[in-house]
Design a protein around this motif. Sequence first.
Motif, short mmCIF file in Angstrom:
data_model
loop_
_atom_site.label_atom_id
_atom_site.label_comp_id
_atom_site.label_asym_id
_atom_site.label_seq_id
_atom_site.Cartn_x
_atom_site.Cartn_y
_atom_site.Cartn_z
N TYR A 33 0.84 -1.19 0.00
CA TYR A 33 0.00 0.00 0.00
C TYR A 33 0.88 1.24 0.00
O TYR A 33 2.09 1.16 0.21
CB TYR A 33 -1.00 0.02 1.17
CG TYR A 33 -0.44 -0.17 2.56
CD1 TYR A 33 0.09 0.88 3.27
CD2 TYR A 33 -0.49 -1.43 3.17
CE1 TYR A 33 0.57 0.70 4.56
CE2 TYR A 33 0.00 -1.63 4.45
CZ TYR A 33 0.54 -0.56 5.14
OH TYR A 33 1.02 -0.74 6.41
N ARG B 19 -6.91 -0.31 2.85
CA ARG B 19 -6.80 1.04 3.38
C ARG B 19 -7.05 2.06 2.28
O ARG B 19 -7.02 1.70 1.09
CB ARG B 19 -5.38 1.23 3.95
CG ARG B 19 -5.00 0.17 4.96
CD ARG B 19 -3.50 -0.10 4.93
NE ARG B 19 -3.16 -1.27 5.76
CZ ARG B 19 -2.83 -1.21 7.04
NH1 ARG B 19 -2.76 -0.04 7.64
NH2 ARG B 19 -2.56 -2.30 7.74
N ASP C 255 -2.80 5.63 5.11
CA ASP C 255 -2.51 4.19 5.20
C ASP C 255 -3.05 3.58 6.50
O ASP C 255 -3.05 2.37 6.67
CB ASP C 255 -1.00 3.95 5.11
CG ASP C 255 -0.22 4.82 6.07
OD1 ASP C 255 -0.23 6.06 5.89
OD2 ASP C 255 0.35 4.29 7.03
N ASN C 256 -3.52 4.42 7.40
CA ASN C 256 -4.07 3.91 8.66
C ASN C 256 -5.59 4.05 8.72
O ASN C 256 -6.17 4.00 9.79
CB ASN C 256 -3.44 4.65 9.84
CG ASN C 256 -1.96 4.30 10.00
OD1 ASN C 256 -1.52 3.23 9.57
ND2 ASN C 256 -1.20 5.17 10.61
N ASP D 178 -4.83 0.32 13.35
CA ASP D 178 -3.48 0.82 13.63
C ASP D 178 -3.43 1.71 14.87
O ASP D 178 -3.36 2.93 14.79
CB ASP D 178 -2.89 1.54 12.40
CG ASP D 178 -2.31 0.52 11.43
OD1 ASP D 178 -2.42 -0.69 11.70
OD2 ASP D 178 -1.74 0.92 10.40
MG MG Z 1 -0.01 1.75 9.81
#
Ligand code: MG
Length: 500
Positions: A90, A196, A265-266, A275
Amino acid sequence: MRQIVSDNVQHETIADRFLSQLGNAYLCLPEACYARHLPRPIAQAQLLYFNPALAQELKLDANLCTRDDLTQIFCGNLLPKQAEPIALAYAGHQFGYFNPRMGDGRALLIGTLQDQWGQLRDLQLKGSGPNPFSKRGDGLAALGPVLREAIVSEAMQALGVPTTRTLAAVATNQTVYREQPLPGAILTRVAHSHIRIGTFEYCAAHGGEAMLKAYLDYAITRHDPDLIGVEQPALAFLSRVIERQAKLIAHWMAIGFIHGVMNTDNMAVSGQTIDYGPCAFLDVYSHDKCFSSIDEQGRYAYGNQPQIGLWNLTRLAQALLSVINVDGEKAIEQARAALSQFQPLYERAWLQHMRLKLGLSNEQDGDGQLVADFLSALEKHKLDFTLSFRDLAAMAVTQTIPATYRPLQDWCDHWRARLNNQTQKPEESAMMMRNANPRFIPRNHRIEQAIAAAVTHNDYSLFHTLMDVLSKPYEDQPDWAAYAAPPNAEECVLMTFCGT
Ligand code: MG
Ligand code: AMP
């Protein structure tokens, strides 16, 4: 059966039987979306935590296993023969800046399982050694952050907030080198998926339309199967993610949760919180509160979360543009229209939570202002967010005001007048409020104490007590009153740190 470390034949049978229905639904995606990799063997793992209720949801029969079997499975030493673990690729915007190549640098997706409701769930080992996405990282996790994720994710679940879960935690008895040497651990994370916003940013940056379409189909099949066959699936999917994120962030705000590192990305497209790094809960209410040591500008402060949510969703829209509409202008126009729904969806969800928290059973003009005034008063008088709401429940059925809340006398008069302006009885309001306002949250100082006891004294009693108390956050649990209390001056946590 793949054998990684032990050649004990009984273990083979047990991993095969315990995870008999494990598959890997991600393998239908283009190969550039992941890298196949095996967990690094662990010589002396020790099971710290296992979640039997979650195992049951996943139709995993823990009765088949001894403690040692579970240890070997959840440290990654034993996998069923059909397992094909992968690390996912990702990208992501980290603190506003695009990083085109990230990925599961310290996690392996062991496979997917159908839960008792027929929903596909991901099983992931976090901290199981380096893989092709690790770059200069060691692919490992330290014990502290693993315990932290276990505590907070399971507390969020009990609080009713969509979240990834913790199925198990093991100590590796290996040293992880951060600023200082630390004990290592591995967490088994369960998620509705690990897709994500950054996953789609990766597709747009590297795979073009073909990869975008493949991932989009995959995500729709997993999260929004009712959208299969609609005219504009990418646009419809974007709207769904917007709705889920708006509701999720409203829920965070309602319980005083600060994610701490809302990079794209979280952010999971499933709408689950994912996360848990430098996350924290508010003690004293402060709109601009920020705990994270790496967030110097306060980008991810408590009060910024809704606007950052929208910023992140705008990145998702941007990544999806080419598959939203072949006509670029139209794609932008349609994405904008979808994004314009975020704010009203967020506000509606937030006000719904807040009405429950104040015991309001119907909707009246001015409710939003009533909430805003309460929050201003909490901030002005430095009152605890969680306990102030919880204590209001008792005040709904009396005319008195405890000394702590005397400075809020005027506000209380307004609020009681508002309560009298609905058909619901005060007792019913109080009940409604007790179910919406937790008494127990994972207080930062309690988490730190539990981690310190585990790391420095190998003592897990505080960790287990916390897990237990936090599993019933809306009950009074008078024996555990100390765990409801805010920190005193010496206990106060000023800063939280990333796991990495
Ligand atoms: Mg992360
Ligand atoms: P996070 O801060 O957990 O969201 O991680 C950001 C990125 O850094 C992700 O791509 C992680 O996989 C990667 N990462 C974090 N810690 C490590 C580590 N110890 N080894 C390798 N990669 C890591």
